[in-house]
Design an enzyme around this catalytic site. Structure first.
Site, PDB file in Angstrom:
ATOM      1  N   ARG A  18       0.806  -1.229   0.000  1.00 24.13           N
ATOM      2  CA  ARG A  18       0.000   0.000   0.000  1.00 24.13           C
ATOM      3  C   ARG A  18       0.836   1.274   0.000  1.00 24.13           C
ATOM      4  NH1 ARG A  18      -4.016   0.063   4.605  1.00 24.13           N
ATOM      5  NH2 ARG A  18      -3.016  -1.809   5.430  1.00 24.13           N
ATOM      6  N   GLY A  79       1.989 -15.189   7.616  1.00 20.83           N
ATOM      7  CA  GLY A  79       1.394 -14.724   8.872  1.00 20.83           C
ATOM      8  C   GLY A  79       2.432 -14.376   9.926  1.00 20.83           C
ATOM      9  N   GLY A 144      -6.772  -6.915  15.901  1.00 26.75           N
ATOM     10  CA  GLY A 144      -7.182  -8.050  16.719  1.00 26.75           C
ATOM     11  C   GLY A 144      -7.772  -7.528  18.026  1.00 26.75           C
ATOM     12  N   LYS A 338      28.739  24.928   2.825  1.00 25.47           N
ATOM     13  CA  LYS A 338      28.922  23.471   2.761  1.00 25.47           C
ATOM     14  C   LYS A 338      30.342  23.119   3.160  1.00 25.47           C
ATOM     15  CE  LYS A 338      30.792  21.106  -0.044  1.00 25.47           C
ATOM     16  NZ  LYS A 338      31.445  20.476  -1.193  1.00 25.47           N
ATOM     17  N   ASN A 364      35.337  38.935   7.369  1.00 29.95           N
ATOM     18  CA  ASN A 364      34.081  39.445   6.831  1.00 29.95           C
ATOM     19  C   ASN A 364      33.989  39.069   5.350  1.00 29.95           C
ATOM     20  OD1 ASN A 364      32.071  41.203   5.649  1.00 29.95           O
ATOM     21  ND2 ASN A 364      32.122  42.319   7.598  1.00 29.95           N
ATOM     22  N   ALA A 367      29.090  40.701   0.321  1.00 24.73           N
ATOM     23  CA  ALA A 367      27.905  40.211  -0.384  1.00 24.73           C
ATOM     24  C   ALA A 367      28.300  39.598  -1.724  1.00 24.73           C
ATOM     25  CB  ALA A 367      26.933  41.350  -0.605  1.00 24.73           C
ATOM     26  N   ARG A 427      40.741  43.280 -10.727  1.00 25.42           N
ATOM     27  CA  ARG A 427      39.617  43.564 -11.624  1.00 25.42           C
ATOM     28  C   ARG A 427      40.142  44.482 -12.707  1.00 25.42           C
ATOM     29  NH1 ARG A 427      37.266  46.547  -6.610  1.00 25.42           N
ATOM     30  NH2 ARG A 427      38.260  48.568  -6.811  1.00 25.42           N
TER      31      ARG A 427
HETATM   32  C1  UD1 Z   1      -1.650  -7.926  13.270  1.00 16.47           C
HETATM   33  C2  UD1 Z   1      -2.321  -8.750  14.368  1.00 16.47           C
HETATM   34  C3  UD1 Z   1      -3.478  -7.983  14.953  1.00 16.47           C
HETATM   35  C4  UD1 Z   1      -2.984  -6.643  15.483  1.00 16.47           C
HETATM   36  C5  UD1 Z   1      -2.263  -5.875  14.380  1.00 16.47           C
HETATM   37  C6  UD1 Z   1      -1.614  -4.653  14.962  1.00 16.47           C
HETATM   38  C7  UD1 Z   1      -2.002 -11.092  13.813  1.00 16.47           C
HETATM   39  C8  UD1 Z   1      -2.635 -12.325  13.283  1.00 16.47           C
HETATM   40  N1  UD1 Z   1      -2.769 -10.015  13.856  1.00 16.47           N
HETATM   41  O1  UD1 Z   1      -2.636  -7.788  12.248  1.00 16.47           O
HETATM   42  O2  UD1 Z   1      -4.078  -8.704  16.001  1.00 16.47           O
HETATM   43  O3  UD1 Z   1      -4.069  -5.893  15.993  1.00 16.47           O
HETATM   44  O4  UD1 Z   1      -1.239  -6.687  13.790  1.00 16.47           O
HETATM   45  O5  UD1 Z   1      -1.047  -3.894  13.942  1.00 16.47           O
HETATM   46  O6  UD1 Z   1      -0.870 -11.129  14.207  1.00 16.47           O
HETATM   47  N2  UD1 Z   1       4.614  -9.678   8.958  1.00 16.47           N
HETATM   48  C9  UD1 Z   1       5.649 -10.466   8.559  1.00 16.47           C
HETATM   49  N3  UD1 Z   1       5.386 -11.641   7.938  1.00 16.47           N
HETATM   50  C10 UD1 Z   1       4.131 -12.084   7.712  1.00 16.47           C
HETATM   51  C11 UD1 Z   1       3.064 -11.258   8.121  1.00 16.47           C
HETATM   52  C12 UD1 Z   1       3.332 -10.065   8.749  1.00 16.47           C
HETATM   53  O7  UD1 Z   1       6.808 -10.127   8.751  1.00 16.47           O
HETATM   54  O8  UD1 Z   1       3.982 -13.167   7.157  1.00 16.47           O
HETATM   55  C13 UD1 Z   1       4.897  -8.404   9.630  1.00 16.47           C
HETATM   56  C14 UD1 Z   1       4.524  -7.229   8.764  1.00 16.47           C
HETATM   57  O9  UD1 Z   1       5.639  -6.716   8.098  1.00 16.47           O
HETATM   58  C15 UD1 Z   1       3.983  -6.232   9.769  1.00 16.47           C
HETATM   59  C16 UD1 Z   1       3.510  -7.068  10.942  1.00 16.47           C
HETATM   60  O10 UD1 Z   1       4.104  -8.328  10.786  1.00 16.47           O
HETATM   61  O11 UD1 Z   1       4.981  -5.371  10.244  1.00 16.47           O
HETATM   62  C17 UD1 Z   1       2.002  -7.160  11.024  1.00 16.47           C
HETATM   63  O12 UD1 Z   1       1.517  -7.821   9.903  1.00 16.47           O
HETATM   64  P1  UD1 Z   1       0.105  -7.532   9.283  1.00 16.47           P
HETATM   65  O13 UD1 Z   1      -0.144  -8.498   8.210  1.00 16.47           O
HETATM   66  O14 UD1 Z   1      -0.019  -6.097   8.950  1.00 16.47           O
HETATM   67  O15 UD1 Z   1      -0.848  -7.884  10.511  1.00 16.47           O
HETATM   68  P2  UD1 Z   1      -2.297  -7.361  10.726  1.00 16.47           P
HETATM   69  O16 UD1 Z   1      -3.222  -8.113   9.851  1.00 16.47           O
HETATM   70  O17 UD1 Z   1      -2.325  -5.901  10.633  1.00 16.47           O
END
Ligand code: UD1
Ligand code: CA
Length: 450
Positions: A18, A79, A144, A338, A364, A367, A427
């Site tokens: 995003r 995840g 969450g 610089k 000094n 300008a 000059r």
């Molecule tokens: C997660 C939480 C949610 C919480 C929220 C806060 C879980 C399942 N959910 O949701 O409860 O309220 O964060 O912001 O944990 N990342 C990885 N690898 C992955 C997935 C994520 O490194 O496979 C990292 C991302 O770069 C990010 C963070 O983990 O910095 C959170 O990931 P994101 O997918 O944004 O989690 P949310 O769905 O926002």
């Protein structure tokens, strides 16, 4: 090796789509430094034994930025629990000795060391195995939700997509920060599956598994501004605004006058001593240090500069990296500096460029004076002795040495050194022809008639 038994894992493997950027999300700067460095600094203040950053494929730029901290590669983004698993091999040796693990996100630059410290104390004081950082966002959508029992213990975290209407109505959310007993955390992690609405390995599923083993999870609440995540340019701008407000408040509390705080842009490391005055519309890039009593006048832009006590800069001045403005020195409007040092009380009041130069005390600079520091191939230095006077609109062709107390007539183009106390004039001779202007006009009129 520190005595600390704290291991920090920073999750930064998300794609950050995003942001619509070729730069990895966590490397986008806030207050002049990449987001992930803010996170590392806050975590580093706890003096952890180890910090590991989890990155996704193409995370080389992040790895370079976080060095010497090691990175762990999460091949596929399955995840948050899966991401933490990716760090297992890295943390295993230390984990054998027990200790705590702190999990945080690389895209949460506003977290403070104080809150992390508070988490450590709260976990200990409450005898909890896991402490989850909670907050109440103005709009909880997407977060969450934290479900507590009557005794205040955390029983479950429900992700938005898996929540029923009643659960969605809860406003206490998980901020993404978790502090837990290290060995227990990594043991339970292995048992997390991906049977949920998103088909992801949720770190939040840990609460259930811990409960089944009789381990205690608790929540500590914090201010929602501190745990804002950045997922888009809009959120990046909001994080910037929050951090700017925090930095301005710190400056004001430290005894700095910001005449119009909202118009002053600071960097994470801007160091302003008490009794510094900053007028409206001043931008501080990284690496600026200003001593007591100095005044930065309106519309100036400074980066990588040291300004000593009582100096005055601006309005409309530009100080670039390597500038050092001595005590009581003055830099006026439309002057660019610089890699240049100005001695005590030296002055460059108007329309100048001073690059790769040393200007002695009390000198000094007239300008329009320019150091011609670049000959198209290399940069060269200019030295101007103490008390020298450089007449207006001089071109100082470097390498060049102007002696102490020397006087340079206006309009000079200097290519040769000037000894101490010498007067240098360089000059072309001026000629005034009596009545010449009249004759010139007459000639032109005649030409126009023909
Ligand atoms: C997660 C939480 C949610 C919480 C929220 C806060 C879980 C399942 N959910 O949701 O409860 O309220 O964060 O912001 O944990 N990342 C990885 N690898 C992955 C997935 C994520 O490194 O496979 C990292 C991302 O770069 C990010 C963070 O983990 O910095 C959170 O990931 P994101 O997918 O944004 O989690 P949310 O769905 O926002
Ligand atoms: Ca998120």
């Amino acid at each position: 090796m520190t005595e600390s038994s704290l291991i920090v894992v920073v999750l930064a493997a998300g794609k950050g789509t995003r942001m619509r950027s070729s730069l990895p999300k966590v490397l986008h700067p806030v207050a002049g430094r990449p987001m992930i460095h803010h996170v590392l600094a806050a975590a580093g203040a706890l003096d952890p034994a180890q910090i590991v950053v989890v990155v996704g494929p193409g995370g080389e730029a992040i790895a370079e930025a976080v060095a010497p901290h090691p990175v762990a590669l999460q091949e596929e983004q399955l995840g948050t629990a899966h991401a933490l698993q990716a760090a297992r091999a890295q943390v295993a040796p230390l984990l054998e000795r027990g200790g705590e693990v702190l999990v945080l996100y690389g895209d949460g630059p506003l977290i403070t060391a104080q809150t992390l410290q508070r988490m450590r104390r709260a976990r200990r004081d409450r005898g909890a195995d896991f402490l989850w950082l909670g907050f109440r966002p103005p709009d909880p959508t997407g977060y969450g939700r934290l479900l507590l029992d009557d005794a205040g213990a955390l029983t479950r975290i429900v992700e938005e997509k898996d929540a029923c209407a009643a659960e969605r109505a809860l406003d206490l959310c998980w901020a993404g920060l978790l502090l837990g007993d290290g060995p227990a955390l990594f043991r339970l992690l292995a048992g997390i599956d991906n049977r949920n609405a998103k088909g992801e390995y949720y770190l939040t599923a840990l609460v259930d598994l811990a409960g089944q083993e009789g381990l205690l999870s608790v929540v500590m609440e914090t201010d929602s501004d501190e745990v804002r995540g950045v997922n888009s340019r809009l959120e990046l701008a909001e994080a910037e605004a929050l951090l700017q407000r925090r930095l301005r408040r710190q400056a004001l509390e430290a005894g700095v006058t910001l005449v119009d705080p909202g118009s002053v842009h600071l960097s994470w490391d801007t160091a302003l001593a008490p009794d510094v005055v900053v007028e409206p519309h001043v931008v501080f890039g990284p690496g600026v240090t200003i001593a007591a009593g100095a005044r930065i006048r309106a519309f100036s832009h400074l980066e990588g500069a040291v300004i000593e006590a009582g100096a005055e800069v601006g309005p409309f001045a530009r100080l670039r990296p390597g500038s050092r403005i001595g005590p009581g020195a003055r830099i006026g409007n439309f002057v660019e500096i610089k890699a240049t040092t100005l001695g005590a009380g030296a002055k460059a009041g108007h329309l100048s460029y001073l690059g790769d130069a040393e200007v002695g005390a009390g000198a000094n600079i007239g300008a329009g004076t320019i150091t011609c520091n670049y000959d198209g191939f290399a940069k060269h230095r200019t030295r101007i002795g103490a008390g020298a006077f450089i007449g207006s609109n001089a071109s100082l062709v470097a390498p060049l040495c102007i002696g102490e107390g020397a006087v340079i007539g206006a309009g000079a183009t200097l290519v040769e050194d000037v000894p101490d106390q010498a007067l240098a004039l360089a000059r072309s001779q001026q000629t005034n022809r009596p009545e010449g202007a009249k004759r010139l006009r007459a000639r032109r009129e005649k030409l126009e008639r023909t």
